[in-house]
Write a protein that holds these residues in place. Structure first.
Motif, PDB file in Angstrom:
ATOM      1  N   ASN A 177      -3.759 -25.065 -78.363  1.00 13.27           N
ATOM      2  CA  ASN A 177      -4.554 -26.413 -78.308  1.00 13.27           C
ATOM      3  C   ASN A 177      -4.891 -26.660 -79.772  1.00 13.27           C
ATOM      4  OD1 ASN A 177      -4.977 -25.912 -75.564  1.00 13.27           O
ATOM      5  ND2 ASN A 177      -6.298 -24.222 -75.948  1.00 13.27           N
ATOM      6  N   TYR A 178      -5.608 -28.043 -79.602  1.00 12.62           N
ATOM      7  CA  TYR A 178      -5.762 -28.646 -81.047  1.00 12.62           C
ATOM      8  C   TYR A 178      -7.335 -28.242 -81.270  1.00 12.62           C
ATOM      9  CZ  TYR A 178      -1.799 -31.595 -80.857  1.00 12.62           C
ATOM     10  OH  TYR A 178      -0.587 -31.867 -80.567  1.00 12.62           O
ATOM     11  N   SER A 179      -7.562 -27.958 -82.556  1.00 15.90           N
ATOM     12  CA  SER A 179      -8.866 -27.238 -83.181  1.00 15.90           C
ATOM     13  C   SER A 179      -9.303 -28.659 -83.959  1.00 15.90           C
ATOM     14  CB  SER A 179      -9.023 -26.264 -83.672  1.00 15.90           C
ATOM     15  OG  SER A 179      -8.016 -25.950 -85.064  1.00 15.90           O
ATOM     16  N   ALA A 180     -10.601 -28.745 -84.290  1.00 16.06           N
ATOM     17  CA  ALA A 180     -11.159 -29.904 -85.150  1.00 16.06           C
ATOM     18  C   ALA A 180     -12.353 -29.314 -85.948  1.00 16.06           C
ATOM     19  CB  ALA A 180     -11.303 -31.174 -84.257  1.00 16.06           C
ATOM     20  N   ALA A 196     -10.322 -29.226 -78.849  1.00 14.66           N
ATOM     21  CA  ALA A 196     -10.696 -30.646 -78.986  1.00 14.66           C
ATOM     22  C   ALA A 196     -10.050 -31.282 -77.810  1.00 14.66           C
ATOM     23  CB  ALA A 196     -10.272 -31.171 -80.364  1.00 14.66           C
ATOM     24  N   THR A 197     -10.706 -32.513 -77.502  1.00 12.04           N
ATOM     25  CA  THR A 197     -10.086 -33.705 -76.471  1.00 12.04           C
ATOM     26  C   THR A 197     -10.316 -34.690 -76.951  1.00 12.04           C
ATOM     27  OG1 THR A 197     -12.265 -33.696 -75.187  1.00 12.04           O
ATOM     28  CG2 THR A 197     -10.651 -31.892 -74.628  1.00 12.04           C
ATOM     29  N   VAL A 198      -9.884 -35.956 -76.282  1.00 11.21           N
ATOM     30  CA  VAL A 198     -10.126 -37.463 -76.645  1.00 11.21           C
ATOM     31  C   VAL A 198     -11.504 -37.540 -76.735  1.00 11.21           C
ATOM     32  CG1 VAL A 198      -9.520 -38.290 -74.315  1.00 11.21           C
ATOM     33  CG2 VAL A 198      -9.020 -39.497 -76.409  1.00 11.21           C
ATOM     34  N   GLU A 199     -12.193 -36.969 -75.636  1.00  9.98           N
ATOM     35  CA  GLU A 199     -13.572 -37.237 -75.598  1.00  9.98           C
ATOM     36  C   GLU A 199     -14.314 -36.877 -76.922  1.00  9.98           C
ATOM     37  OE1 GLU A 199     -11.696 -37.335 -71.821  1.00  9.98           O
ATOM     38  OE2 GLU A 199     -11.944 -35.819 -73.198  1.00  9.98           O
ATOM     39  N   ASP A 200     -13.981 -35.697 -77.449  1.00 13.07           N
ATOM     40  CA  ASP A 200     -14.610 -35.186 -78.429  1.00 13.07           C
ATOM     41  C   ASP A 200     -14.388 -36.411 -79.789  1.00 13.07           C
ATOM     42  OD1 ASP A 200     -15.491 -32.936 -77.652  1.00 13.07           O
ATOM     43  OD2 ASP A 200     -13.605 -31.993 -77.736  1.00 13.07           O
ATOM     44  N   PHE A 201     -13.103 -36.585 -80.051  1.00 18.87           N
ATOM     45  CA  PHE A 201     -12.649 -37.629 -81.109  1.00 18.87           C
ATOM     46  C   PHE A 201     -13.635 -38.933 -80.710  1.00 18.87           C
ATOM     47  CE2 PHE A 201      -9.182 -34.458 -81.302  1.00 18.87           C
ATOM     48  CZ  PHE A 201      -9.513 -34.201 -82.501  1.00 18.87           C
ATOM     49  N   THR A 202     -13.697 -39.305 -79.508  1.00 19.14           N
ATOM     50  CA  THR A 202     -14.614 -40.536 -79.316  1.00 19.14           C
ATOM     51  C   THR A 202     -15.883 -40.471 -79.906  1.00 19.14           C
ATOM     52  OG1 THR A 202     -13.121 -41.141 -77.565  1.00 19.14           O
ATOM     53  CG2 THR A 202     -15.105 -42.321 -77.624  1.00 19.14           C
ATOM     54  N   LEU A 203     -16.441 -39.281 -79.689  1.00 12.84           N
ATOM     55  CA  LEU A 203     -17.857 -39.024 -80.038  1.00 12.84           C
ATOM     56  C   LEU A 203     -17.852 -38.862 -81.526  1.00 12.84           C
ATOM     57  CD1 LEU A 203     -19.022 -36.446 -77.214  1.00 12.84           C
ATOM     58  CD2 LEU A 203     -19.691 -38.623 -77.670  1.00 12.84           C
ATOM     59  N   PHE A 204     -16.942 -38.556 -82.012  1.00 15.52           N
ATOM     60  CA  PHE A 204     -16.696 -38.040 -83.639  1.00 15.52           C
ATOM     61  C   PHE A 204     -16.540 -39.611 -84.147  1.00 15.52           C
ATOM     62  CE2 PHE A 204     -14.594 -33.873 -83.782  1.00 15.52           C
ATOM     63  CZ  PHE A 204     -15.797 -33.301 -83.316  1.00 15.52           C
ATOM     64  N   ASN A 205     -15.817 -40.519 -83.744  1.00 17.37           N
ATOM     65  CA  ASN A 205     -15.726 -41.823 -84.167  1.00 17.37           C
ATOM     66  C   ASN A 205     -16.994 -42.688 -84.156  1.00 17.37           C
ATOM     67  OD1 ASN A 205     -13.267 -42.343 -85.373  1.00 17.37           O
ATOM     68  ND2 ASN A 205     -12.202 -42.954 -83.227  1.00 17.37           N
ATOM     69  N   ASP A 206     -17.903 -42.412 -83.215  1.00 19.86           N
ATOM     70  CA  ASP A 206     -19.023 -43.028 -82.889  1.00 19.86           C
ATOM     71  C   ASP A 206     -20.170 -42.539 -83.673  1.00 19.86           C
ATOM     72  OD1 ASP A 206     -17.918 -44.712 -81.033  1.00 19.86           O
ATOM     73  OD2 ASP A 206     -18.595 -43.638 -79.539  1.00 19.86           O
ATOM     74  N   GLN A 211     -17.292 -38.441 -91.759  1.00 19.08           N
ATOM     75  CA  GLN A 211     -16.364 -38.924 -92.566  1.00 19.08           C
ATOM     76  C   GLN A 211     -14.939 -38.677 -92.134  1.00 19.08           C
ATOM     77  OE1 GLN A 211     -17.265 -41.950 -94.739  1.00 19.08           O
ATOM     78  NE2 GLN A 211     -19.178 -41.899 -93.300  1.00 19.08           N
ATOM     79  N   LEU A 212     -14.866 -37.221 -92.158  1.00 18.98           N
ATOM     80  CA  LEU A 212     -13.429 -36.795 -92.032  1.00 18.98           C
ATOM     81  C   LEU A 212     -13.230 -35.858 -90.892  1.00 18.98           C
ATOM     82  CD1 LEU A 212     -10.593 -36.472 -93.268  1.00 18.98           C
ATOM     83  CD2 LEU A 212     -11.665 -34.803 -94.740  1.00 18.98           C
ATOM     84  N   ILE A 213     -12.119 -35.992 -90.208  1.00 18.70           N
ATOM     85  CA  ILE A 213     -12.063 -34.853 -89.114  1.00 18.70           C
ATOM     86  C   ILE A 213     -10.605 -34.400 -89.540  1.00 18.70           C
ATOM     87  CG2 ILE A 213     -11.519 -34.754 -86.754  1.00 18.70           C
ATOM     88  CD1 ILE A 213     -12.776 -37.664 -86.254  1.00 18.70           C
ATOM     89  N   GLU A 214     -10.572 -33.060 -89.780  1.00 18.50           N
ATOM     90  CA  GLU A 214      -9.403 -32.139 -89.808  1.00 18.50           C
ATOM     91  C   GLU A 214      -9.165 -31.584 -88.634  1.00 18.50           C
ATOM     92  OE1 GLU A 214      -7.787 -31.627 -92.499  1.00 18.50           O
ATOM     93  OE2 GLU A 214      -9.013 -32.102 -94.308  1.00 18.50           O
ATOM     94  N   ILE A 215      -7.876 -31.710 -88.021  1.00 20.77           N
ATOM     95  CA  ILE A 215      -7.255 -31.318 -86.703  1.00 20.77           C
ATOM     96  C   ILE A 215      -6.388 -30.346 -87.220  1.00 20.77           C
ATOM     97  CG2 ILE A 215      -6.292 -32.075 -84.616  1.00 20.77           C
ATOM     98  CD1 ILE A 215      -7.720 -34.867 -85.301  1.00 20.77           C
TER      99      ILE A 215
END
Length: 751
Positions: A177-180, A196-206, A211-215
């Motif tokens: 799986n992808y960790s973030a 991590a899921t796409v929903e998590d990254f949507t929340l990160f973007n908002d 400022q930075l996301i390491e995946i």
């Protein structure tokens, strides 16, 4: 007439033989002897034909397949030349050999070579990060393309500027799986997610604090070749939320390390103002460095499936439009890859057992377009090397799975094949060379040390002479007079940092002058027209200032590295002055290297000197939305006539009010960068002077060790035999190490 050509990408060395004559030594071709093949490959045949005065000959090429493909591509203009390939070991074979040497070193007789630091340095050289930056303008489908490469929905994808953060996806095929990890502006960890899921990254973007996301996770279709491959999703140039994001994009484009750039274009909506400045920066980077600079930029023409063949719309016609658009920005002969990221993503999601949305199900059942319409076989348009193109076509022919065929037809596998070829051709070969060089310096030092000990043990006359020399060296070291003289010399080096910044200064003020001319093109215009001009100028200024910051950071790095190199060379001269003695009794060549071989290395020095910290090289000027821009009212009222009040703007006054503070701030930025660089250079001096003390301590220890051995009178025979065994091991190890950088012909099995 036969020509034999051999190109070694590890040593970056070319040999070209004709009638027992190496043309790289005797003709003007020699200017490229130690240049990477891709820098000059377009000139190979014109120069060769000119030298031989003949365009009919057979050329045998000894080298890797990717390099052979480059030669085959430029040969098409010379039909009378026959080209044959003699295969050699490819990069995977080299990695296997290197790993075997690490194990051999751990089990060897030298304790010094078992030091964990040596293996760490080797792993650092081999596993350094290699970035593939994905950039695009709004609504180009960048996130969809990344998701198609990953084979699942991970990056948020919607019809607006949805990438607000820099996301770095590190390839790790060993995790499911992808960790973030999400970071704040100052590097503080704000959130960690293991699945991590796409929903998590949507929340990160908002989240404005992030400022930075390491995946970290598997990038299945890209072969990293033992490297830490990083896929970087960056906000587009139209996203002005954070200038540091744009600066990161610019620094990747300008980088001397030549990372890859995947530039995603919306095939149906090309001509936007947002990416013009960025494309001009790409054009500048592509203009320097030959074929490699061209190869590292991939232009993905996304949404290619939206062209309707039944309406007379064609992929080839769209590609001509994209080519003309890019050439208008100064990008010559771009590598354009038509792609439908959406269909590739949908099919890969389905094959991976992931649920599709209603809309995605609709896309999936529309896949027949790619199967039934030959012009929608997008892989046929990709500018791949013949072997890669044939490989994809053969996979399609052998496949009984329509979904697999559509993935190939979507163009996504052509992009992935191009990325893999670039990694193998440029990045991986460099990593192998760096790893070997990391070993070589350390092992050569042990080799010289061991040979000096052997000379002492074997020859009493040499033993007495070396003992005398060691005594003299020790006396010189203990007095410290030459060391102090050298330190004073380093402290008195004049540092003219401002000279390095002159080209940047000139470039920035030319661009400001161009903006000024655009603003002043009309002396007096209506207010709404002035607002449009000003909005465009503001975008240009923001990009200009980001460009300035990246240029300043690069210049600072170059100044520091070149100064460190100068110090290191001075230090080597100083050490040679202490340790080099002419003696007829010492038969060992370059015996003094046993004392000085690991004295200092520029990259190691800079690695220990550098530290990660946000530094201020200047300040950035942006328009204050609270501040009213310059306006000029000129209403006239005349009796018996009624006039409409129209607001006009004097562009001369406006441009001065808008640009003068920016010019002043740019001057301050450059001045601050020079001051910062001068302070860093002083810090480098102090660091290097402290390094001298450390290195002299090591040198004294070695002199003491050699002195003890030279004065020893007992058990010489036993030590001599031990030394001979050690030397056999060293000779064997060095031979294997040197062979890694050689081209070994591979046996071809004939059926």
């Amino acid at each position: 007439m036969n020509i034999l050509m051999k190109y070694n990408p590890y040593k970056v060395e070319t040999q070209l033989w004709f009638n027992n004559e190496n043309l790289m030594e005797t003709t003007k071709l020699g200017a490229f002897k130690h240049d990477r093949l891709q820098v000059w490959v377009e000139r190979l045949f014109p120069m060769l034909v000119d030298e031989l005065n003949d365009d009919t000959f057979i050329m045998e090429f000894i080298g890797t397949l990717p390099d052979f493909e480059d030669i085959r591509q430029v040969k098409v203009f010379y039909p009378n030349i026959e080209l044959e390939h003699i295969p050699v070991e490819e990069v995977n074979d080299k990695f296997t050999q290197l790993e075997a040497l690490v194990q051999m070193m751990k089990e060897g007789p030298f304790e010094q070579l078992k030091d964990e630091k040596i293996e760490l340095n080797f792993q650092k050289a081999l596993n350094s990060e290699f970035e593939i930056a994905v950039i695009a303008t709004m609504s180009s489908g960048k996130s969809t393309l990344i998701n198609a490469i990953l084979g699942q929905e991970l990056m948020p994808s919607k019809n607006e500027a949805c990438t607000a953060k820099v996301s770095r996806i590190k390839n790790n095929p060993n995790i499911e799986n992808y960790s973030a990890v999400a970071y704040s502006e100052n590097g503080k960890i704000l959130k960690t997610i293991t699945n991590a899921t796409v929903e998590d990254f949507t929340l990160f973007n908002d989240d404005p604090a992030i400022q930075l996301i390491e995946i970290e996770g598997n990038i299945p279709s890209v072969k990293s070749g033992k490297m830490n491959l990083i896929l970087v999703d960056t906000p587009g140039p139209n996203n002005s939320m954070d200038g540091s994001h744009r600066q990161h994009t610019l620094s990747v484009i300008k980088s001397d390390d030549k990372p890859m750039v995947l530039y995603v274009l919306n095939a149906t909506q090309l001509r936007t103002d947002d990416d013009l400045a960025l494309l001009r920066t790409v054009a500048d980077a592509m203009a320097v460095g030959g074929k490699q600079s061209k190869d590292r930029f991939i232009f993905a023409m996304n949404k290619s499936d939206e062209f309707d063949p039944e309406k007379g719309e064609s992929i080839s016609g769209a590609m001509i439009g994209v080519k003309e658009y890019l050439e208008q920005q100064g990008i010559e002969n771009p590598n354009i890859y038509p792609v439908s990221a959406q269909i590739a993503k949908v099919i890969r999601k389905k094959k991976n057992g992931l649920n599709l949305t209603r809309s995605e199900n609709g896309d999936y059942f529309a896949k027949d377009l790619f199967l039934e319409e030959p012009t929608m076989h997008l892989n046929q348009y990709a500018p791949l090397s013949p072997s890669l193109k044939n490989s994809i076509e053969n996979q399609i022919l052998r496949s009984n799975d329509k979904d697999d065929m559509v993935v190939h037809y979507s163009g996504i596998t052509s992009i992935e094949a191009s990325v893999n070829e670039y990694l193998e051709k440029y990045a991986v070969t460099s990593k192998i060379t760096n790893a070997v060089n990391t070993f070589q310096r350390i092992v050569e030092q042990e080799d010289m040390n061991n040979k000096l000990k052997q000379a002492i043990l074997e020859d009493s006359e040499q033993r007495e002479e070396i003992a005398r020399i060691m005594k003299t060296i020790k006396k010189e070291l203990n007095s410290g007079s030459k060391a102090q003289e050298f330190k004073t010399k380093i402290q008195n080096v004049e540092l003219k940092a401002d000279e390095f910044f002159a080209p940047t200064n000139k470039k920035v003020f030319k661009l400001l002058s161009d903006i000024s001319k655009k603003l002043r093109s009309n002396d007096k215009i209506k207010k709404y027209e002035a607002e449009i001009l000003l909005a465009k100028a503001q975008k240009e200024v923001l990009m200009l200032q980001d460009d300035l910051v990246t240029d300043l950071e690069k210049t600072i790095s170059n100044v520091l590295h070149s100064t460190a190199e100068r110090y290191v060379n001075e230090y080597r001269t100083y050490i040679q002055g202490i340790t080099r003695f002419e003696s007829n009794k010492i038969k060992l060549n370059s015996w003094d290297k046993a004392l000085t071989a690991d004295s200092v290395d520029v990259d190691d020095l800079m690695g220990r000197f550098s530290y990660k910290e946000e530094v201020v090289v200047g300040t950035k000027t942006v328009l204050n939305p609270e501040k009213k821009w310059y306006t000029f009212w000129r209403p006239k009222y005349v009796e018996r006539n009624v006039y409409e009040n129209v607001e006009y703007v004097s562009m001369k006054n406006l441009s001065e009010e808008f640009l003068l503070p920016i010019e002043e701030q740019v001057t301050n930025n450059i001045h601050n960068a020079i001051k910062f660089t001068q302070a860093e250079l002083k810090r480098l001096q102090q660091f290097f002077i402290a390094e001298i003390d450390r290195l002299e301590g090591i040198l004294k220890e070695r002199v003491d060790e050699i002195s003890r051995l030279a004065n020893q009178r007992e058990q010489l025979e036993e030590q001599l035999e031990e030394n001979r065994e050690k030397q056999k091991w060293l000779d064997q190890f060095m031979e294997k190490l040197n062979n890694i950088l050689e081209l070994k012909e591979r046996e071809v099995i004939k059926l």
